[in-house]
Design a protein around this motif. Structure first.
Motif, PDB file in Angstrom:
ATOM      1  N   GLN A 159       6.518   7.271   5.461  1.00  0.00           N
ATOM      2  CA  GLN A 159       7.239   6.737   6.646  1.00  0.00           C
ATOM      3  C   GLN A 159       7.205   5.192   6.260  1.00  0.00           C
ATOM      4  OE1 GLN A 159       5.050   7.235  10.051  1.00  0.00           O
ATOM      5  NE2 GLN A 159       6.228   6.308  11.557  1.00  0.00           N
ATOM      6  N   VAL A 160       6.011   4.455   5.758  1.00  0.00           N
ATOM      7  CA  VAL A 160       6.028   3.208   5.780  1.00  0.00           C
ATOM      8  C   VAL A 160       7.028   2.649   4.749  1.00  0.00           C
ATOM      9  CG1 VAL A 160       4.636   1.110   5.288  1.00  0.00           C
ATOM     10  CG2 VAL A 160       3.597   2.977   6.705  1.00  0.00           C
ATOM     11  N   ILE A 200       0.862  -1.179  -0.088  1.00  0.00           N
ATOM     12  CA  ILE A 200       0.003  -0.013   0.100  1.00  0.00           C
ATOM     13  C   ILE A 200       0.838   1.191   0.020  1.00  0.00           C
ATOM     14  CG2 ILE A 200      -1.765   1.337   1.119  1.00  0.00           C
ATOM     15  CD1 ILE A 200      -2.593  -1.601   2.683  1.00  0.00           C
ATOM     16  N   ALA A 201       2.272   1.274   0.787  1.00  0.00           N
ATOM     17  CA  ALA A 201       2.944   2.515   0.914  1.00  0.00           C
ATOM     18  C   ALA A 201       3.443   2.772  -0.483  1.00  0.00           C
ATOM     19  CB  ALA A 201       3.876   2.117   1.912  1.00  0.00           C
ATOM     20  N   TYR A 202       4.127   1.577  -1.178  1.00  0.00           N
ATOM     21  CA  TYR A 202       4.577   2.093  -2.414  1.00  0.00           C
ATOM     22  C   TYR A 202       3.598   2.368  -3.706  1.00  0.00           C
ATOM     23  CZ  TYR A 202       8.712  -0.027  -0.155  1.00  0.00           C
ATOM     24  OH  TYR A 202       9.921  -0.282   0.639  1.00  0.00           O
ATOM     25  N   LEU A 203       2.576   1.747  -3.657  1.00  0.00           N
ATOM     26  CA  LEU A 203       1.667   2.004  -4.736  1.00  0.00           C
ATOM     27  C   LEU A 203       0.741   3.465  -4.307  1.00  0.00           C
ATOM     28  CD1 LEU A 203       0.226  -1.325  -5.010  1.00  0.00           C
ATOM     29  CD2 LEU A 203       1.354  -0.162  -6.858  1.00  0.00           C
ATOM     30  N   GLU A 226      -1.182  10.531   0.517  1.00  0.00           N
ATOM     31  CA  GLU A 226      -0.382  10.868   1.876  1.00  0.00           C
ATOM     32  C   GLU A 226      -0.320   9.712   2.893  1.00  0.00           C
ATOM     33  OE1 GLU A 226       0.663  14.000   5.423  1.00  0.00           O
ATOM     34  OE2 GLU A 226      -1.230  14.406   3.840  1.00  0.00           O
ATOM     35  N   THR A 227      -1.470   9.111   3.116  1.00  0.00           N
ATOM     36  CA  THR A 227      -1.708   8.191   4.199  1.00  0.00           C
ATOM     37  C   THR A 227      -2.131   6.732   3.817  1.00  0.00           C
ATOM     38  OG1 THR A 227      -4.249   8.664   4.689  1.00  0.00           O
ATOM     39  CG2 THR A 227      -2.456   9.882   5.790  1.00  0.00           C
ATOM     40  N   ILE A 228      -1.716   5.832   4.343  1.00  0.00           N
ATOM     41  CA  ILE A 228      -2.261   4.403   4.196  1.00  0.00           C
ATOM     42  C   ILE A 228      -3.717   4.384   3.995  1.00  0.00           C
ATOM     43  CG2 ILE A 228      -2.312   2.293   4.819  1.00  0.00           C
ATOM     44  CD1 ILE A 228       0.513   2.874   4.108  1.00  0.00           C
ATOM     45  N   ALA A 229      -4.494   4.993   4.851  1.00  0.00           N
ATOM     46  CA  ALA A 229      -5.969   4.745   4.734  1.00  0.00           C
ATOM     47  C   ALA A 229      -6.468   5.537   3.562  1.00  0.00           C
ATOM     48  CB  ALA A 229      -6.632   5.547   6.000  1.00  0.00           C
TER      49      ALA A 229
END
Length: 501
Positions: A381-382, A314-317, A324-327
Motif C-alpha cells: 500500500q505504501v 521501508i516499503a520498497y525494501l 507484508e507490513t512496515i513493522a
C-alpha cells in the motif's frame, strides 16, 4: 467485509448504547456545515474530522463537514446508513481506544451529481474546502509541478459536460462562487505534496487559463474576485492510518457493541500544521492541538523527507524482502541502522528544519512509530504510486544534497529499491504489483532498455515525469543508483543491507 449476524448498526439511535467514553463530542445534525472535504477516505476521517470535531466541542461554530467522495460510492453508502457517524480506533501496544466521531454534517458522491458539488462549493455558508485526494488526483507533473491534464480533466475544463475530476470540480465551483459573489473561501490541500498550498493555487490558476482559452477569455472582474477572495493555505498532516480491514471493523464492534462499517484505525499520534490564511473564518483547530503558523514549509519538508521518505524506503525494501507490513519490514537485520544513517547523513543535511527541531530526533521518533506492531500498514500500500511520491519524498533530498556538493548515498539506495520494485519481482521471485499512474510508461521504458542494472537505471532515469534533467544527467547519482541496484539484484535486500551497515 464481514458483519456480525443480528448486531445493531451504528447510528443516532445507537448512541445511548455506546460506552460513555466512546460517544461523539458533537451530535450530527446539530451543527451547520461550513466545510466541504473532497476525499472521504480513511485518512480524512482519522485526521481532519477528528480535529474539527474537537474544535467544535471546544469553541463551537457552524463548521460541520460535508464529506465528498469523488468516485467511490461505498464509503458514502456506509456513512449515510449510519447517520454520518463512524469510529476511530487509536491502536498501540498498550491497548486500543475507540471513539465515535460526529463531525460530518453530510456526505455526497461527486460522480453521481457533480452539479450539486459545484453548487455546494458556491454556497456562501461554505468557507473552507479541504482535500485529501492523493497526489495523482491533482494531475500535476511530479517533476515540474505543472498541470498535466488527462482527457477527463481537459473535458472538464474545456467543455460544458458536468465535471468529474478534482480540478474540474474546484474550478467550476470557484467560477460559480465568483459569479454569485458568494463570499471568501480557503482551499486547503492536506495531501503529501511539496508546498501543497502553492501547488493547489498553481493548479487552479493553470486550470482557469484552460477554461479561459476554451471560452475566449475570463472577465477581468472574475479574475479580480478570485484573487481577492480565495486563499490556499499550506499544511502538513501526519497520522499513520492503514487501510481498514475486517479486523478494523471487528475491533470497533468489540469496543462499541454495535457494527460500524465505516470504522477506521490509526496510531495514537497525530499532527496538523496549518498556515493561518482563512478569509472567511475557520474552525478553532488550535484548540484541538493543531499548530497555526505563517509558514508550513519547514514542517512540510521535515515530514515529507524524514517520515514519508523513510516510509517509502521501508516499503520498497520490505516488499522486495517479502514482508507484508512496515513493522515487520523494520525487523529485517541491519535495516534500522541503515535508515538511521539515511536520516542523519542525507535527510538532515538536505534542508533547514523548523526552529528548535532536530531532524535526527524526529527521525528516531518516526522509526519508533513505524515499529508499532498493531498498525498493520502494508508495504504494498505504501509502495503504490511511487512515480508520484518519489520526487517529493526522496528526489528533493538528492537534489538539495547535490546542490551543496554532497553525495546522496542512502537516498540513492531508496531510488534503486524503487527501480527494483517496479520490475515486479521480490527477492524470492514472488510477483509484485505495479499500481502506479505511470505504469504503462514504466513498463515501456523497461522493455526498451537492456536488462542489466545499468540499463534499468538509464531507462528509468529517462522518465522525465519523475526525474528532472539535472538529476537524470548527474553521473555521480547514476553511479550510486547503479551500484545499489546491482547489489540488490545480485544479493537481495538482506545481504545488501548487511554489507552496507
Amino acid at each position: 467485509m464481514a458483519v456480525s449476524v443480528g448486531a445493531s448498526r451504528l447510528g443516532l439511535g445507537a448512541l445511548r448504547r455506546l460506552p460513555v467514553e466512546a460517544r461523539p463530542l458533537v451530535r450530527p445534525g446539530t451543527v451547520a456545515a461550513g466545510v466541504v472535504h473532497l476525499g472521504l477516505g480513511a485518512f480524512h476521517r482519522a485526521h481532519q474530522a477528528v480535529y474539527t470535531e474537537a474544535a467544535l466541542a471546544e469553541a463551537g461554530g457552524d463548521w460541520g463537514i460535508i464529506g465528498v467522495a469523488p468516485r467511490s460510492t461505498d464509503v458514502v453508502d456506509r456513512l449515510a446508513a449510519q447517520d454520518n457517524l463512524f469510529s476511530v480506533t487509536s491502536m498501540s501496544g498498550a491497548g486500543n481506544e475507540t471513539r465515535v466521531v460526529g463531525a460530518l454534517a453530510g456526505v455526497r458522491h461527486a460522480a453521481s451529481d457533480p452539479a450539486a458539488i459545484v453548487a455546494l462549493l458556491a454556497d456562501p455558508a461554505i468557507r473552507v474546502v479541504t482535500l485529501t485526494v492523493t497526489e495523482k488526483a491533482y494531475q500535476l507533473d511530479p517533476a515540474s509541478g505543472r498541470l498535466r491534464p488527462d482527457d477527463e480533466v481537459a473535458a472538464d475544463l474545456t467543455t460544458d459536460r458536468p465535471p468529474v475530476t478534482v480540478p474540474g470540480l474546484l474550478v467550476r465551483g470557484l467560477l460559480a462562487r465568483a459569479y454569485a459573489d458568494a463570499g471568501p473561501i480557503a482551499l486547503v490541500s492536506c495531501d503529501n505534496l511539496p508546498s501543497n498550498g502553492k501547488r493547489l493555487h498553481s493548479l487552479v490558476g493553470q486550470a482557469l487559463r484552460l477554461v479561459g482559452d476554451a471560452t475566449g477569455g475570463r472577465s477581468e472582474r472574475i479574475a479580480d474576485w478570485l484573487h481577492a477572495n480565495v486563499t490556499y493555505p499550506g499544511t502538513m498532516v501526519d497520522r499513520i492510518v492503514p487501510a481498514s480491514t475486517d479486523e478494523t471493523l471487528a475491533a470497533a464492534e468489540r469496543a462499541l457493541g454495535v457494527v460500524d462499517l465505516a470504522a477506521v484505525a490509526a496510531e495514537p499520534y497525530r499532527q496538523w500544521v496549518i498556515e493561518d490564511r482563512f478569509p472567511g473564518g475557520r474552525p478553532a483547530w488550535e484548540r484541538a492541538g493543531a499548530v497555526l503558523t505563517d509558514d508550513a514549509g519547514p514542517w512540510e519538508r521535515l515530514k515529507l523527507r524524514a517520515l514519508n521518505g523513510v516510509h517509502s524506503a521501508i516499503a520498497y525494501l520490505g516488499a522486495l524482502a517479502g514482508h507484508e507490513t512496515i513493522a515487520e519490514a523494520l525487523r529485517i537485520p541491519h535495516l534500522r541502522p541503515v535508515l538511521a544513517r539515511f536520516i542523519a547523513e542525507d535527510i538532515a543535511r538536505s534542508f533547514a528544519p523548523p526552529a528548535g527541531v532536530s531532524v535526527v530526533e524526529y527521525g528516531e521518533s518516526v522509526l519508533s512509530r513505524f515499529e508499532n506492531p498493531v498498525i498493520r500498514h502494508r508495504t504494498i500500500q505504501v509502495a503504490m504510486d511511487g512515480s508520484q511520491k518519489l520526487p517529493q519524498r526522496v528526489l528533493h533530498t538528492i537534489a538539495d544534497l547535490r546542490a551543496a556538493g554532497e553525495r546522496p548515498r542512502w537516498a540513492a539506495l531508496v531510488v534503486a529499491a524503487w527501480m527494483r520494485f517496479v520490475q515486479g519481482r521480490a527477492d524470492d521471485g514472488t510477483e509484485l504489483p505495479l499500481d502506479d499512474p505511470l505504469a504503462p510508461r514504466i513498463r515501456a521504458a523497461l522493455a526498451a532498455g537492456t536488462p542489466s542494472p545499468a540499463g534499468v537505471v538509464d531507462a528509468l532515469l529517462g522518465l522525465a515525469e519523475v526525474f528532472p534533467p539535472a538529476l537524470a544527467e548527474d553521473d555521480e547519482v547514476r553511479a550510486l543508483v547503479v551500484e545499489w541496484l546491482t547489489a540488490l539484484e545480485r544479493h537481495g535486500v538482506a545481504a545488501t543491507l548487511a554489507g552496507a551497515a
